[in-house]
Scaffold this motif. Structure first.
Motif, short mmCIF file in Angstrom:
data_model
loop_
_atom_site.label_atom_id
_atom_site.label_comp_id
_atom_site.label_asym_id
_atom_site.label_seq_id
_atom_site.Cartn_x
_atom_site.Cartn_y
_atom_site.Cartn_z
N GLU A 1 1.02 -1.31 0.36
CA GLU A 1 -0.48 -0.27 0.04
C GLU A 1 0.98 1.36 -0.13
N GLY A 2 0.83 2.05 -0.94
CA GLY A 2 1.11 3.54 -0.71
C GLY A 2 2.37 3.63 -1.60
N ALA A 3 3.30 2.13 -2.35
CA ALA A 3 4.36 1.92 -3.31
C ALA A 3 3.62 2.99 -3.89
N ARG A 4 5.03 3.60 -4.68
CA ARG A 4 5.47 4.76 -6.15
C ARG A 4 5.96 3.80 -7.27
N VAL A 5 4.66 3.77 -8.41
CA VAL A 5 4.69 3.66 -9.23
C VAL A 5 5.06 4.69 -10.30
N GLY A 6 5.74 4.53 -11.31
CA GLY A 6 6.22 5.88 -12.00
C GLY A 6 5.31 5.39 -13.46
N THR A 7 5.19 5.87 -14.44
CA THR A 7 4.45 6.76 -15.59
C THR A 7 4.63 7.94 -15.98
N GLY A 8 4.52 7.46 -17.64
CA GLY A 8 4.47 9.17 -17.99
C GLY A 8 3.22 9.13 -19.07
N SER A 9 2.15 8.62 -18.53
CA SER A 9 1.17 8.22 -19.82
C SER A 9 0.00 7.94 -19.11
N PRO A 10 -0.44 9.25 -19.38
CA PRO A 10 -2.36 9.15 -18.72
C PRO A 10 -2.49 8.38 -19.43
N ARG A 11 -2.88 7.03 -20.00
CA ARG A 11 -3.27 6.32 -19.92
C ARG A 11 -3.39 4.93 -18.58
N ARG A 12 -2.22 4.87 -18.55
CA ARG A 12 -1.98 3.85 -17.97
C ARG A 12 -1.68 4.40 -16.15
N ARG A 13 -1.98 5.41 -16.26
CA ARG A 13 -1.75 6.29 -14.66
C ARG A 13 -3.64 5.81 -14.45
N ALA A 14 -4.35 6.04 -15.39
CA ALA A 14 -6.18 5.89 -15.12
C ALA A 14 -6.29 4.37 -15.08
N GLN A 15 -5.39 3.63 -15.70
CA GLN A 15 -5.10 1.99 -15.16
C GLN A 15 -5.40 1.97 -14.04
N LEU A 16 -4.21 2.30 -13.90
CA LEU A 16 -3.41 1.52 -12.49
C LEU A 16 -4.30 2.15 -11.21
N ALA A 17 -4.81 3.80 -11.93
CA ALA A 17 -5.86 3.98 -10.44
C ALA A 17 -6.76 3.37 -10.70
N ALA A 18 -6.96 3.01 -11.08
CA ALA A 18 -8.79 1.66 -11.47
C ALA A 18 -8.14 0.89 -10.86
N ARG A 19 -6.69 0.38 -11.11
CA ARG A 19 -7.23 -1.21 -10.39
C ARG A 19 -6.21 -0.44 -8.58
N ARG A 20 -5.60 0.10 -7.94
CA ARG A 20 -4.66 0.26 -7.18
C ARG A 20 -5.00 1.12 -6.30
N PRO A 21 -5.95 2.02 -6.05
CA PRO A 21 -5.82 3.48 -5.56
C PRO A 21 -5.39 4.23 -4.87
N ASP A 22 -4.07 2.52 -4.48
CA ASP A 22 -3.40 3.36 -2.55
C ASP A 22 -2.44 3.92 -2.54
N LEU A 23 -1.95 3.51 -4.72
CA LEU A 23 -0.32 3.59 -5.29
C LEU A 23 -0.33 5.28 -5.39
N GLU A 24 0.74 5.53 -5.34
CA GLU A 24 0.95 6.52 -5.37
C GLU A 24 2.04 6.99 -7.28
N LEU A 25 1.37 7.50 -8.61
CA LEU A 25 1.67 7.80 -9.25
C LEU A 25 2.58 8.84 -9.14
N VAL A 26 3.74 8.97 -9.53
CA VAL A 26 4.77 9.72 -9.87
C VAL A 26 4.78 10.02 -11.59
N ASP A 27 4.80 10.58 -12.10
CA ASP A 27 4.56 11.07 -13.47
C ASP A 27 6.37 10.57 -13.83
N LEU A 28 6.67 9.92 -14.75
CA LEU A 28 7.90 9.36 -15.03
C LEU A 28 8.57 10.14 -16.76
N ARG A 29 9.69 10.56 -16.85
CA ARG A 29 10.34 10.67 -17.97
C ARG A 29 11.70 10.16 -18.40
#
Length: 302
Positions: free
Chosen positions: A110-138
């Motif tokens: 819970e609360g793990a930091r996951v990096g992605t620069g994709s709005p689509r992946r961010r939405a999918q990750l948030a839907a599957r695991r809303p507890d994650l911390e999503l970090v914008d990544l380039r």
């Protein structure tokens, strides 16, 4: 005369263009694009065409003979004087999780930091695991992977989400801890497909490596983007494939925060070259998504 093959200068772009050079012969000509030199978020850069403009200018100026693109990065609007001469056989279209300690999407704490620069992946990750911390990544693949388990607490990530095809082309599949199934986790339209572009009239330079099932699937997926008026940075996933002379397409539009999604699936019988089938199935899927309210769910325009 040696065939001059234009490509972005990143390691991944050079690797995938190298596969085309092996098929066609010729020499690679690296070209810097705005997407390669900017450190801004992909969503703020606008997504559409950010990696293609400089390459296309070089092709039109006859500085190169063909271009190799990641098909998912190309705008859906055709460019006068240019043509997609070939779409070679697609690589693995799945997304891949690369996590520390062999973790999967379900076992990340819970609360793990996951990096992605994709709005689509961010939405999918948030839907599957809303507890994650999503970090914008380039950054390039090695830079992104280097942040997984980093000793620097400001840079450290528990995982990053990347395209399996890119990892495979760079020989980094060893970093994958989980592959995401395409039916439950559709990826960007035309992900893992390459597009070989020429000046109109020069399609013969690459036509021999065109793979009909890949082109039809990629064009159907991209057709949804075009009909929705969306760019490649929109939170949309799509998955198409050819089976038993039918073209199947599923597309999903996500609310950016992952709290809602809409999906549609249709199939079409293939005609002589498949063009009408790709257009038809994309239209049916798009019409259904719009009827369900997709335009109100996510930002779809440029």
């Amino acid at each position: 005369m040696t065939l001059r093959i234009g490509t972005r200068a990143s390691a991944l772009a050079m690797a995938q263009a190298g596969t085309i050079a092996d098929l066609l012969g010729g020499e690679l000509v690296p070209i810097l694009s705005e997407g390669d030199t900017s450190t801004a978020s992909l969503s703020t850069l606008g997504g559409r065409g950010v990696f293609a403009n400089a390459l296309r200018e070089a092709l039109l100026a006859r500085e190169v003979d063909v271009l190799v693109h990641s098909y998912k990065d190309l705008p859906t609007t055709p460019v006068e004087g240019l043509a997609i001469a070939a779409v070679p056989e697609r690589a693995d279209a799945r997304d891949a999780l690369c996590a520390r300690d062999g973790l999967t999407l379900e076992t990340l704490p819970e609360g793990a930091r996951v990096g992605t620069g994709s709005p689509r992946r961010r939405a999918q990750l948030a839907a599957r695991r809303p507890d994650l911390e999503l970090v914008d990544l380039r950054g390039n693949v090695d830079t992104r992977l280097g942040r997984v388990g980093s000793a620097d607490p400001e840079r450290a990530l528990d995982a990053v989400m990347l395209a399996a095809a890119g990892l495979g082309r760079l020989g980094r599949l060893d970093a994958v801890t989980e592959y995401l199934d395409l039916e439950a986790w559709p990826t960007a339209p035309a992900q893992a497909a390459l597009a070989v572009e020429t000046r109109a009239g020069d399609e013969r330079l690459a036509a021999a490596i065109d793979h009909r099932p890949t082109r039809l699937a990629a064009d159907a997926e991209r057709g949804v983007l075009a009909l929705l008026g969306a760019g490649c940075a929109a939170p949309i996933g799509a998955h198409a494939f050819v089976e038993d002379e039918l073209l199947f397409l599923t597309a999903v539009v996500y609310r950016p925060d992952g709290t809602a999604q809409l999906s549609s699936s249709h199939a079409a019988a293939l005609d002589d070259d498949g063009t009408d089938a790709a257009a038809s199935v994309a239209r049916n899927v798009t019409d259904e998504l719009l009827q369900q309210g997709a335009a109100d769910l996510a930002p779809l325009g440029d």
